[in-house]
Design a protein around this motif. Structure first.
Motif, PDB file in Angstrom:
ATOM      1  N   LEU A   7       0.827  -1.209   0.000  1.00  0.00           N
ATOM      2  CA  LEU A   7       0.000   0.000   0.000  1.00  0.00           C
ATOM      3  C   LEU A   7       0.859   1.256   0.000  1.00  0.00           C
ATOM      4  N   ILE A   8       1.863   1.292   0.867  1.00  0.00           N
ATOM      5  CA  ILE A   8       2.747   2.460   0.946  1.00  0.00           C
ATOM      6  C   ILE A   8       3.491   2.659  -0.369  1.00  0.00           C
ATOM      7  N   THR A   9       3.985   1.574  -0.944  1.00  0.00           N
ATOM      8  CA  THR A   9       4.730   1.665  -2.203  1.00  0.00           C
ATOM      9  C   THR A   9       3.840   2.167  -3.331  1.00  0.00           C
ATOM     10  N   LYS A  10       2.626   1.662  -3.416  1.00  0.00           N
ATOM     11  CA  LYS A  10       1.709   2.115  -4.471  1.00  0.00           C
ATOM     12  C   LYS A  10       1.326   3.575  -4.287  1.00  0.00           C
ATOM     13  N   GLU A  11       1.081   3.986  -3.051  1.00  0.00           N
ATOM     14  CA  GLU A  11       0.732   5.386  -2.792  1.00  0.00           C
ATOM     15  C   GLU A  11       1.914   6.309  -3.097  1.00  0.00           C
ATOM     16  N   LEU A  12       3.099   5.892  -2.701  1.00  0.00           N
ATOM     17  CA  LEU A  12       4.296   6.682  -2.988  1.00  0.00           C
ATOM     18  C   LEU A  12       4.529   6.798  -4.490  1.00  0.00           C
ATOM     19  N   SER A  13       4.289   5.717  -5.203  1.00  0.00           N
ATOM     20  CA  SER A  13       4.413   5.740  -6.654  1.00  0.00           C
ATOM     21  C   SER A  13       3.436   6.746  -7.270  1.00  0.00           C
ATOM     22  N   SER A  14       2.216   6.763  -6.765  1.00  0.00           N
ATOM     23  CA  SER A  14       1.224   7.721  -7.264  1.00  0.00           C
ATOM     24  C   SER A  14       1.641   9.159  -6.975  1.00  0.00           C
ATOM     25  N   VAL A  15       2.204   9.388  -5.802  1.00  0.00           N
ATOM     26  CA  VAL A  15       2.666  10.731  -5.436  1.00  0.00           C
ATOM     27  C   VAL A  15       3.798  11.166  -6.371  1.00  0.00           C
ATOM     28  N   VAL A  16       4.736  10.273  -6.635  1.00  0.00           N
ATOM     29  CA  VAL A  16       5.855  10.605  -7.526  1.00  0.00           C
ATOM     30  C   VAL A  16       5.342  10.876  -8.941  1.00  0.00           C
ATOM     31  N   ASP A  17       4.352  10.111  -9.406  1.00  0.00           N
ATOM     32  CA  ASP A  17       3.730  10.372 -10.709  1.00  0.00           C
ATOM     33  C   ASP A  17       3.116  11.769 -10.750  1.00  0.00           C
ATOM     34  N   MET A  18       2.417  12.139  -9.683  1.00  0.00           N
ATOM     35  CA  MET A  18       1.792  13.468  -9.633  1.00  0.00           C
ATOM     36  C   MET A  18       2.841  14.576  -9.607  1.00  0.00           C
ATOM     37  N   ILE A  19       3.921  14.350  -8.873  1.00  0.00           N
ATOM     38  CA  ILE A  19       4.998  15.346  -8.835  1.00  0.00           C
ATOM     39  C   ILE A  19       5.584  15.533 -10.228  1.00  0.00           C
ATOM     40  N   ALA A  20       5.791  14.442 -10.951  1.00  0.00           N
ATOM     41  CA  ALA A  20       6.317  14.538 -12.323  1.00  0.00           C
ATOM     42  C   ALA A  20       5.362  15.320 -13.211  1.00  0.00           C
ATOM     43  N   ALA A  21       4.059  15.085 -13.053  1.00  0.00           N
ATOM     44  CA  ALA A  21       3.073  15.824 -13.846  1.00  0.00           C
ATOM     45  C   ALA A  21       3.102  17.309 -13.500  1.00  0.00           C
ATOM     46  N   VAL A  22       3.274  17.634 -12.224  1.00  0.00           N
ATOM     47  CA  VAL A  22       3.340  19.041 -11.809  1.00  0.00           C
ATOM     48  C   VAL A  22       4.595  19.695 -12.374  1.00  0.00           C
ATOM     49  N   VAL A  23       5.714  18.975 -12.353  1.00  0.00           N
ATOM     50  CA  VAL A  23       6.964  19.511 -12.914  1.00  0.00           C
ATOM     51  C   VAL A  23       6.774  19.845 -14.391  1.00  0.00           C
ATOM     52  N   ILE A  24       6.150  18.949 -15.131  1.00  0.00           N
ATOM     53  CA  ILE A  24       5.913  19.184 -16.554  1.00  0.00           C
ATOM     54  C   ILE A  24       4.963  20.363 -16.750  1.00  0.00           C
ATOM     55  N   ALA A  25       3.887  20.427 -15.967  1.00  0.00           N
ATOM     56  CA  ALA A  25       2.915  21.511 -16.107  1.00  0.00           C
ATOM     57  C   ALA A  25       3.541  22.866 -15.797  1.00  0.00           C
ATOM     58  N   VAL A  26       4.309  22.948 -14.721  1.00  0.00           N
ATOM     59  CA  VAL A  26       4.958  24.213 -14.360  1.00  0.00           C
ATOM     60  C   VAL A  26       5.969  24.614 -15.427  1.00  0.00           C
ATOM     61  N   ALA A  27       6.756  23.646 -15.896  1.00  0.00           N
ATOM     62  CA  ALA A  27       7.752  23.935 -16.930  1.00  0.00           C
ATOM     63  C   ALA A  27       7.085  24.426 -18.207  1.00  0.00           C
ATOM     64  N   LEU A  28       5.967  23.817 -18.577  1.00  0.00           N
ATOM     65  CA  LEU A  28       5.254  24.236 -19.780  1.00  0.00           C
ATOM     66  C   LEU A  28       4.701  25.643 -19.620  1.00  0.00           C
ATOM     67  N   CYS A  29       4.129  25.935 -18.460  1.00  0.00           N
ATOM     68  CA  CYS A  29       3.602  27.286 -18.209  1.00  0.00           C
ATOM     69  C   CYS A  29       4.720  28.325 -18.252  1.00  0.00           C
ATOM     70  N   ARG A  30       5.861  28.004 -17.619  1.00  0.00           N
ATOM     71  CA  ARG A  30       6.992  28.947 -17.632  1.00  0.00           C
ATOM     72  C   ARG A  30       7.511  29.148 -19.054  1.00  0.00           C
ATOM     73  N   PHE A  31       7.591  28.057 -19.817  1.00  0.00           N
ATOM     74  CA  PHE A  31       8.071  28.156 -21.192  1.00  0.00           C
ATOM     75  C   PHE A  31       7.138  29.018 -22.030  1.00  0.00           C
ATOM     76  N   LEU A  32       5.842  28.740 -21.948  1.00  0.00           N
ATOM     77  CA  LEU A  32       4.876  29.512 -22.734  1.00  0.00           C
ATOM     78  C   LEU A  32       4.860  30.978 -22.327  1.00  0.00           C
ATOM     79  N   TYR A  33       4.931  31.256 -21.031  1.00  0.00           N
ATOM     80  CA  TYR A  33       4.951  32.640 -20.555  1.00  0.00           C
ATOM     81  C   TYR A  33       6.188  33.366 -21.081  1.00  0.00           C
TER      82      TYR A  33
END
Length: 124
Positions: A7-33
């Motif tokens: 359970l902990i490993t699966k939840e941690l994996s989901s958190v890391v996936d979300m962090i990666a998505a946030v990194v991409i979203a922020v980078a895209l917003c900064r690039f476009l701006y």
């Protein structure tokens, strides 16, 4: 105990996936701006190069995060099928990251000396 570890490993994996998505979203917003901010300037080639390097660095980070999340997903009692999928994903993401890092290094080496960031470019 094994169920808790899974359970902990699966939840941690989901958190890391979300962090990666946030990194991409922020980078895209900064690039476009930055791109839209500089699109009407006459000499925007070096500024766009700095934006590309920043965006590429963020993509490289997100690839590493996603690979880590995939490793976490298959960490607890993996099947041979899961191991094979992880190996294929690891090879692809590592290759993408390798070529992206090589391109970023080549781009940084091509930058004129004294221009280390978009801030120093704008000041000159």
């Amino acid at each position: 105990m094994k169920e808790l570890a899974e359970l902990i490993t699966k939840e941690l994996s989901s958190v890391v996936d979300m962090i990666a998505a946030v990194v991409i979203a922020v980078a895209l917003c900064r690039f476009l701006y930055g791109y839209l901010q500089n699109i009407f300037k006459q000499d925007n080639g070096s500024i766009n190069q700095a934006l590309r390097i920043q965006f590429g660095s963020s993509l490289a980070l997100s690839l590493e995060l996603l690979l880590g999340a995939d490793i976490l997903t298959t960490a607890i009692a993996p099947t041979w099928d899961e191991i094979g999928k992880l190996a294929a994903i690891a090879v692809l993401r590592t290759a993408l990251n390798f070529f992206l890092e090589r391109e970023l290094k080549a781009s940084e080496d091509d930058k004129p000396s004294g221009k280390k960031s978009s801030v120093s470019v704008e000041a000159q």
